[in-house]
Design a protein around this motif. Sequence first.
Motif, PDB file in Angstrom:
ATOM      1  N   PHE A  48       0.798  -1.220   0.000  1.00 34.84           N
ATOM      2  CA  PHE A  48       0.000   0.000   0.000  1.00 34.84           C
ATOM      3  C   PHE A  48       0.836   1.278   0.000  1.00 34.84           C
ATOM      4  N   SER A  49       2.152   1.157  -0.014  1.00 37.93           N
ATOM      5  CA  SER A  49       3.014   2.334  -0.144  1.00 37.93           C
ATOM      6  C   SER A  49       3.602   2.422  -1.551  1.00 37.93           C
ATOM      7  N   SER A  50       3.136   1.529  -2.433  1.00 42.53           N
ATOM      8  CA  SER A  50       3.603   1.479  -3.823  1.00 42.53           C
ATOM      9  C   SER A  50       5.101   1.192  -3.910  1.00 42.53           C
ATOM     10  N   CYS A 243     -10.526   3.241   1.235  1.00 40.40           N
ATOM     11  CA  CYS A 243     -10.571   3.234  -0.230  1.00 40.40           C
ATOM     12  C   CYS A 243     -11.134   4.529  -0.796  1.00 40.40           C
ATOM     13  N   LEU A 244     -12.014   5.195  -0.039  1.00 42.19           N
ATOM     14  CA  LEU A 244     -12.663   6.429  -0.497  1.00 42.19           C
ATOM     15  C   LEU A 244     -11.930   7.689  -0.049  1.00 42.19           C
ATOM     16  N   ASP A 245     -10.888   7.533   0.736  1.00 41.38           N
ATOM     17  CA  ASP A 245     -10.129   8.676   1.242  1.00 41.38           C
ATOM     18  C   ASP A 245      -9.511   9.447   0.069  1.00 41.38           C
ATOM     19  N   GLU A 250      -5.684  10.146  -4.518  1.00 36.74           N
ATOM     20  CA  GLU A 250      -4.633  10.949  -5.147  1.00 36.74           C
ATOM     21  C   GLU A 250      -3.310  10.186  -5.183  1.00 36.74           C
ATOM     22  N   LYS A 251      -3.017   9.472  -4.115  1.00 28.64           N
ATOM     23  CA  LYS A 251      -1.752   8.738  -4.016  1.00 28.64           C
ATOM     24  C   LYS A 251      -1.640   7.652  -5.077  1.00 28.64           C
ATOM     25  N   LEU A 306      -3.314  -4.826  -9.031  1.00 26.89           N
ATOM     26  CA  LEU A 306      -3.598  -4.247 -10.348  1.00 26.89           C
ATOM     27  C   LEU A 306      -3.995  -2.779 -10.240  1.00 26.89           C
ATOM     28  N   LEU A 307      -4.830  -2.468  -9.258  1.00 24.40           N
ATOM     29  CA  LEU A 307      -5.318  -1.103  -9.114  1.00 24.40           C
ATOM     30  C   LEU A 307      -4.233  -0.142  -8.646  1.00 24.40           C
TER      31      LEU A 307
END
Length: 314
Positions: A48-50, A243-245, A250-251, A306-307
């Motif tokens: 989740f930090s890419s 998920c809606l934050d 943006e991130k 994927l997302l």
Amino acid sequence: MLSAEDSTGKGIADFLWEMLMINFAMVLRLIRIRHWLKNLFVFAPLIFSSSLTDPTSLLRAFLIFIAFCLISSSVYIFNDIRDRESDSHHSRKKNRPVASGEIKLRDAWILAGVLATLAVLVALFLPYLALVFLLLYVVENLFYTLKGKDVVLIDAFCISAGFVIRVMAGAYAIETSPTGWIVVTTFFLSLFLGFGKRRNELLTLKEESNNHRKVLTLYDDKYLDYLMIATAAISIISYTLYCLDPQVIEKFSTDKLVYTVPFVTYGVFRYLLLLFRNGEGDPTEVVTRDRGIALTVLLWIVSVMLLIYFPIWM
């Protein structure tokens, strides 16, 4: 176990090899490799930090995973030593190596010490905060084993804290900070699973529950049902809000992470179904044995990857 007489007609090498394999299998049972699945939580911050495509972050995440596998096995052994008498009253846990007497206490202590030492040595190659949270995990589990597991609600909170610590350690290992939503979701999801495990123990052991775990006498199955429903709802809601934050959108440059919510919802509801219908409660056993949950977890991981890493395709 085999005796010297059993080796008649066999070569000495064959006999020693068979003995080695028996002891090796016993050690594998003692360190509970299957429960290493819980340590996969350390990879959450990496995903989740890419940072999954960063070789350094990937290596550090793998190292903290190894460290937690080693230290958690050490903690399991200590817990087995401490609970060997109460485990003897459990239909399944009485077959554990320490409770059944298959392994000597001295050998169990030595193995626990070796694993803990190796875990610390591995963590020394990581940022110091990762080591701090690894040690915090040990302290938290010592408290749980010596006191926390006998205090109603606190026992489940200790279990949940262990998962949060894993996430925090995984984040600091790659030098990032976990988002508040991920920490909250992890806390309530693991709390939900912890209450499910308690409910399963309470209904499975019945009159023997007090002999196995004293805190079970302070719980009621209906009360645990209410707690599970509440924590399940909060887990789903907190993940949805994450998920809606706007900052998350943006991130990751995508607003479609919310499409992974159905997987989380189905997984939670499926666990409730298995618990209420079949009496299954150990999260590790459910994930490894139930194809529905295993497939859901896999689909969730794939869709999230994927997302996050290929948003242009979605």
